[in-house]
Design a protein around this motif. Sequence first.
Motif, PDB file in Angstrom:
ATOM      1  N   GLN A   4      -6.134 -15.929  -3.603  1.00 49.78           N
ATOM      2  CA  GLN A   4      -5.692 -14.548  -3.415  1.00 49.78           C
ATOM      3  C   GLN A   4      -5.458 -14.250  -1.939  1.00 49.78           C
ATOM      4  O   GLN A   4      -4.479 -13.595  -1.571  1.00 49.78           O
ATOM      5  CB  GLN A   4      -6.721 -13.580  -3.990  1.00 49.78           C
ATOM      6  CG  GLN A   4      -6.281 -12.118  -3.972  1.00 49.78           C
ATOM      7  CD  GLN A   4      -7.268 -11.203  -4.662  1.00 49.78           C
ATOM      8  OE1 GLN A   4      -8.279 -11.654  -5.183  1.00 49.78           O
ATOM      9  NE2 GLN A   4      -6.979  -9.918  -4.666  1.00 49.78           N
ATOM     10  N   ALA A   5      -6.367 -14.791  -1.102  1.00 49.64           N
ATOM     11  CA  ALA A   5      -6.219 -14.589   0.344  1.00 49.64           C
ATOM     12  C   ALA A   5      -4.966 -15.281   0.863  1.00 49.64           C
ATOM     13  O   ALA A   5      -4.230 -14.733   1.696  1.00 49.64           O
ATOM     14  CB  ALA A   5      -7.460 -15.120   1.070  1.00 49.64           C
ATOM     15  N   THR A  37      -2.262 -15.954  -0.887  1.00 50.94           N
ATOM     16  CA  THR A  37      -1.118 -15.184  -1.386  1.00 50.94           C
ATOM     17  C   THR A  37      -0.865 -13.952  -0.524  1.00 50.94           C
ATOM     18  O   THR A  37       0.279 -13.637  -0.184  1.00 50.94           O
ATOM     19  CB  THR A  37      -1.355 -14.753  -2.843  1.00 50.94           C
ATOM     20  OG1 THR A  37      -1.550 -15.916  -3.652  1.00 50.94           O
ATOM     21  CG2 THR A  37      -0.181 -13.952  -3.369  1.00 50.94           C
ATOM     22  N   GLU A  38      -1.935 -13.268  -0.150  1.00 50.64           N
ATOM     23  CA  GLU A  38      -1.808 -12.078   0.687  1.00 50.64           C
ATOM     24  C   GLU A  38      -1.289 -12.437   2.077  1.00 50.64           C
ATOM     25  O   GLU A  38      -0.436 -11.742   2.641  1.00 50.64           O
ATOM     26  CB  GLU A  38      -3.165 -11.373   0.782  1.00 50.64           C
ATOM     27  CG  GLU A  38      -3.157 -10.110   1.621  1.00 50.64           C
ATOM     28  CD  GLU A  38      -2.287  -9.014   1.043  1.00 50.64           C
ATOM     29  OE1 GLU A  38      -1.942  -8.077   1.783  1.00 50.64           O
ATOM     30  OE2 GLU A  38      -1.924  -9.097  -0.155  1.00 50.64           O
ATOM     31  N   THR A  39      -1.788 -13.567   2.605  1.00 48.87           N
ATOM     32  CA  THR A  39      -1.325 -14.030   3.922  1.00 48.87           C
ATOM     33  C   THR A  39       0.162 -14.361   3.889  1.00 48.87           C
ATOM     34  O   THR A  39       0.920 -13.978   4.787  1.00 48.87           O
ATOM     35  CB  THR A  39      -2.121 -15.271   4.364  1.00 48.87           C
ATOM     36  OG1 THR A  39      -3.504 -14.932   4.471  1.00 48.87           O
ATOM     37  CG2 THR A  39      -1.631 -15.778   5.719  1.00 48.87           C
ATOM     38  N   ARG A  75       2.360 -13.207   1.797  1.00 49.49           N
ATOM     39  CA  ARG A  75       3.118 -11.965   1.612  1.00 49.49           C
ATOM     40  C   ARG A  75       3.338 -11.275   2.945  1.00 49.49           C
ATOM     41  O   ARG A  75       4.450 -10.819   3.254  1.00 49.49           O
ATOM     42  CB  ARG A  75       2.377 -11.026   0.657  1.00 49.49           C
ATOM     43  CG  ARG A  75       3.153  -9.755   0.307  1.00 49.49           C
ATOM     44  CD  ARG A  75       2.326  -8.815  -0.541  1.00 49.49           C
ATOM     45  NE  ARG A  75       1.181  -8.293   0.200  1.00 49.49           N
ATOM     46  CZ  ARG A  75       1.265  -7.299   1.086  1.00 49.49           C
ATOM     47  NH1 ARG A  75       2.450  -6.726   1.347  1.00 49.49           N
ATOM     48  NH2 ARG A  75       0.199  -6.861   1.711  1.00 49.49           N
ATOM     49  N   LYS A  76       2.295 -11.216   3.762  1.00 50.10           N
ATOM     50  CA  LYS A  76       2.407 -10.563   5.069  1.00 50.10           C
ATOM     51  C   LYS A  76       3.345 -11.341   5.990  1.00 50.10           C
ATOM     52  O   LYS A  76       4.143 -10.756   6.721  1.00 50.10           O
ATOM     53  CB  LYS A  76       1.022 -10.422   5.704  1.00 50.10           C
ATOM     54  CG  LYS A  76       0.139  -9.391   5.012  1.00 50.10           C
ATOM     55  CD  LYS A  76      -1.211  -9.278   5.687  1.00 50.10           C
ATOM     56  CE  LYS A  76      -2.074  -8.209   5.010  1.00 50.10           C
ATOM     57  NZ  LYS A  76      -3.424  -8.106   5.632  1.00 50.10           N
TER      58      LYS A  76
END
Length: 236
Positions: A24-25, A27-29, A31-32
């Motif tokens: 999840q981390a 994926t978030e990274t 995305r940013k």
Amino acid sequence: MKKLLVSAFVLLLSSTVLVAQEQQADTETNRKRNETDQRIYQMALRYNDLPVARMKLYELIDRNPTNLRFHELLATLYFDTNQFTSAAVVAMDLLEKNDKNVTALEIAGYSLEQIGAIDRAMPYFESHYLLTGTLFSLYKTAYMQFSLDRYEEALNSANMLIRDTKSSTEMLNFTKADETTQEVSVKAAALNLKGLVYMAEKNVEEAQAAFMQALELAPGFEMAQLNMRELRNSNK
């Protein structure tokens, strides 16, 4: 033994939760990073800093290999800056992933035509026509068939254009001798092309008939006028 099994289950559950949190981390990274790179890409285009725009697209492609939109943007960027070899290669790579990508078919066809690889360009225009029904793509196909001395195929394509009801209303641009352009219907252009095929085959009667039909539809069609004049001069 029971305590050991419970402990093992707790450890496995904890490990699974940790992996999910890490994914999840990540994926978030990503995305940013994607948002940042797309923002810089747009800014670079605005300021005409094309090397930076290209680099950001490469980074986006590397990070998102299944998102073919970034491949399209890179191919378009190369095409718009007249880097036709690069545009063709990117477009062809994209078509290996999705052979029905209309943008890639257009870019591959036009780019290969620009570098003189007409025999390689033609199949992309054929595929584009089959997918979209665009008469311009069929006309390009027909003209390339003629240029490659594939006369029977060129005649078949020209006849397909002539029979299509849209060919009487859809228009093509042609450059005149004085460098201005004129619009003529696709049907008139196809008849002119048909005349060129017959002229190449030394079929004077059919060539003359085709040119005359083209001029009946478009009396000021300079290219057809010149072809008719050349036909008459060559048979004096």
